[in-house]
Design a protein around this motif. Structure first.
Motif, short mmCIF file in Angstrom:
data_model
loop_
_atom_site.label_atom_id
_atom_site.label_comp_id
_atom_site.label_asym_id
_atom_site.label_seq_id
_atom_site.Cartn_x
_atom_site.Cartn_y
_atom_site.Cartn_z
N SER A 181 2.78 19.60 23.46
CA SER A 181 4.23 19.44 23.33
C SER A 181 4.79 20.78 22.89
CB SER A 181 4.58 18.34 22.33
OG SER A 181 4.17 18.70 21.03
N VAL A 182 6.08 20.99 23.15
CA VAL A 182 6.70 22.28 22.83
C VAL A 182 6.59 22.57 21.34
CG1 VAL A 182 8.88 23.56 22.83
CG2 VAL A 182 8.27 22.14 24.80
N THR A 183 6.81 21.54 20.52
CA THR A 183 6.57 21.66 19.08
C THR A 183 5.16 21.17 18.80
OG1 THR A 183 8.89 21.23 18.58
CG2 THR A 183 7.32 20.97 16.79
N PRO A 184 4.26 22.02 18.28
CA PRO A 184 2.88 21.60 18.05
C PRO A 184 2.79 20.27 17.30
CG PRO A 184 3.11 23.94 17.63
CD PRO A 184 4.49 23.42 17.88
N GLU A 185 1.87 19.42 17.73
CA GLU A 185 1.71 18.08 17.16
C GLU A 185 0.88 18.14 15.88
OE1 GLU A 185 2.54 14.90 17.86
OE2 GLU A 185 3.72 15.22 19.68
N PHE A 186 1.34 17.42 14.87
CA PHE A 186 0.61 17.29 13.60
C PHE A 186 0.58 15.81 13.22
CE2 PHE A 186 1.92 21.66 13.43
CZ PHE A 186 0.94 22.33 12.71
N LEU A 212 0.84 -1.20 0.00
CA LEU A 212 0.00 0.00 0.00
C LEU A 212 0.87 1.25 0.00
CD1 LEU A 212 -2.88 -0.85 2.52
CD2 LEU A 212 -2.73 -1.31 0.07
N LYS A 213 0.37 2.30 -0.60
CA LYS A 213 1.10 3.56 -0.68
C LYS A 213 0.29 4.67 -0.02
CE LYS A 213 3.12 6.88 -3.93
NZ LYS A 213 3.39 7.19 -5.35
N ALA A 214 0.96 5.49 0.80
CA ALA A 214 0.33 6.66 1.42
C ALA A 214 0.84 7.91 0.72
CB ALA A 214 0.66 6.70 2.91
N GLU A 215 -0.06 8.66 0.11
CA GLU A 215 0.29 9.90 -0.58
C GLU A 215 -0.23 11.09 0.24
OE1 GLU A 215 -0.79 12.25 -4.75
OE2 GLU A 215 -0.93 10.06 -4.65
N ALA A 216 0.67 11.95 0.67
CA ALA A 216 0.30 13.05 1.57
C ALA A 216 -0.66 14.03 0.89
CB ALA A 216 1.55 13.77 2.04
N ILE A 217 -1.71 14.41 1.62
CA ILE A 217 -2.62 15.46 1.17
C ILE A 217 -2.33 16.76 1.91
CG2 ILE A 217 -5.04 16.19 1.06
CD1 ILE A 217 -5.82 13.29 0.67
N TYR A 218 -2.33 16.72 3.25
CA TYR A 218 -1.96 17.91 4.02
C TYR A 218 -1.65 17.50 5.46
CZ TYR A 218 -6.49 18.11 6.49
OH TYR A 218 -7.57 17.84 7.29
N ARG A 219 -1.05 18.41 6.22
CA ARG A 219 -0.76 18.18 7.62
C ARG A 219 -1.84 18.83 8.47
NH1 ARG A 219 3.64 20.85 9.47
NH2 ARG A 219 4.23 19.31 11.05
#
Length: 325
Positions: free
Chosen positions: A279-284, A157-164
């Motif tokens: 978290s100090v760096t916002p989670e995405f 299977l392949k995951a193609e990014a749409i957005y964060r």
């Protein structure tokens, strides 16, 4: 063997019941039973053991179904290629999304899609992420949209990014004590953080009740992972099937919930709720289109995925947060 017979046999294998498969295929149970018997007679071996309930598939049946799925996929790929050769004026796209995500994402893209491809019918399967994965592996859908990365997927299977997409912790303000903040509210610059009330230390929140999504949802898997990283065995107040409901219960002071920002936006945005980073760096997490590596995506399917990218990458960029200092 023909395509119809292969479809019927694979459906029986999925349902593990001739009666249930007949309902799904919109044919009578006796007719389907006759077709199964005919195929078994043609190939000279039993495909199913009908003496069990649910019926079990034999080794020969497993081999038949495995090959039949490949042939049906090749047939579907050919159909899409021929549609593309005819400029994609007719056809159907069957894809999957969790119910709430469909309500959030589809209104933003369907009008423009239908303007470009008025003759293409859209069919959406709405289900939990685990169920959508099973549907993809059965070739019931061409692709599905889910926040699940490449490392979480089976081989092939392949995951193609749409957005964060940003993840938030929602809580009623009286549940959050001063000692739970990594940054106190007096240090917050609201214009820089789009309504975020502060950055919390999850270690200080381990005794609070958590509102969780039921297992099988992507956000439940993500929340379990985050809490494990902090060594937290959460006290679960309630398990739900809706991120929107989780936001509402958290806002009512019944517990805290980790949810994607789109669930908050659906209820009016962060100005209406007490939303925090955890978290100090916002989670995405990355929202992806997932499909089989050997799946041919037709021109219309490709256009639909690209439309989602254009719309939601632009939207996410306009709301990009500033990391906590």
């Amino acid at each position: 063997m023909d395509f119809r017979e292969m479809l019927y046999i694979t459906t029986v294998a999925d349902c593990r019941s001739i009666t249930a498969a007949a309902r799904k295929l919109y044919i009578s149970q006796p007719s389907l039973s006759h077709i199964v018997s005919k195929v078994e007679q043609d190939v000279g071996v039993k495909l199913f053991d009908r003496g069990t309930s649910p019926l079990t598939i034999t080794y020969a049946g497993e081999k038949y179904v495995e090959t039949a799925r490949k042939i049906l996929l090749m047939s579907d790929n050919l159909r899409k290629e021929l549609i593309d050769a005819g400029l994609g004026e007719k056809g159907r796209i069957v894809f999957g999304m969790p119910t709430e995500r469909a309500g959030y994402m589809l209104p933003a893209v369907i009008p423009e899609f239908k303007n470009q491809y008025p003759g293409i019918e859209l069919q959406v399967m709405e289900a939990k992420s685990d169920e959508l994965l099973k549907a993809l592996l059965r070739d019931d859908i061409s692709f599905y949209v889910i926040p699940r990365g490449q490392g979480d997927l089976p081989v092939g299977l392949k995951a193609e990014a749409i957005y964060r997409e940003r993840l938030l912790l929602v809580a009623e303000k009286n549940m959050i004590r001063e000692d739970m903040f990594l940054e106190t509210e007096k240090d917050i610059h609201p214009a820089d953080h789009s309504g975020i009330k502060g950055c919390l230390n999850l270690n200080a929140m381990k005794d609070l009740p958590f509102i969780m999504l039921k297992k099988g949802h992507a956000i439940r898997k993500k929340t379990d992972l985050v809490l494990r990283q902090y060594g937290i065995d959460p006290k679960i107040m309630i398990e739900l099937s809706s991120c929107i409901s989780a936001v509402q219960l958290a806002a009512a002071g019944l517990g805290v919930a980790i949810v994607p920002q789109r669930a908050v936006d659906a209820l009016g945005g962060m100005a209406r709720f007490c939303c925090y980073d955890f978290s100090v760096t916002p989670e995405f997490w990355s929202v992806n289109a997932v499909y089989k590596e050997d799946m041919y995506l037709g021109r219309a399917e490709r256009y639909l995925i690209d439309l989602m990218k254009q719309k939601f990458i632009r939207e996410a960029s306009s709301a990009a947060p500033v990391p906590w200092q």
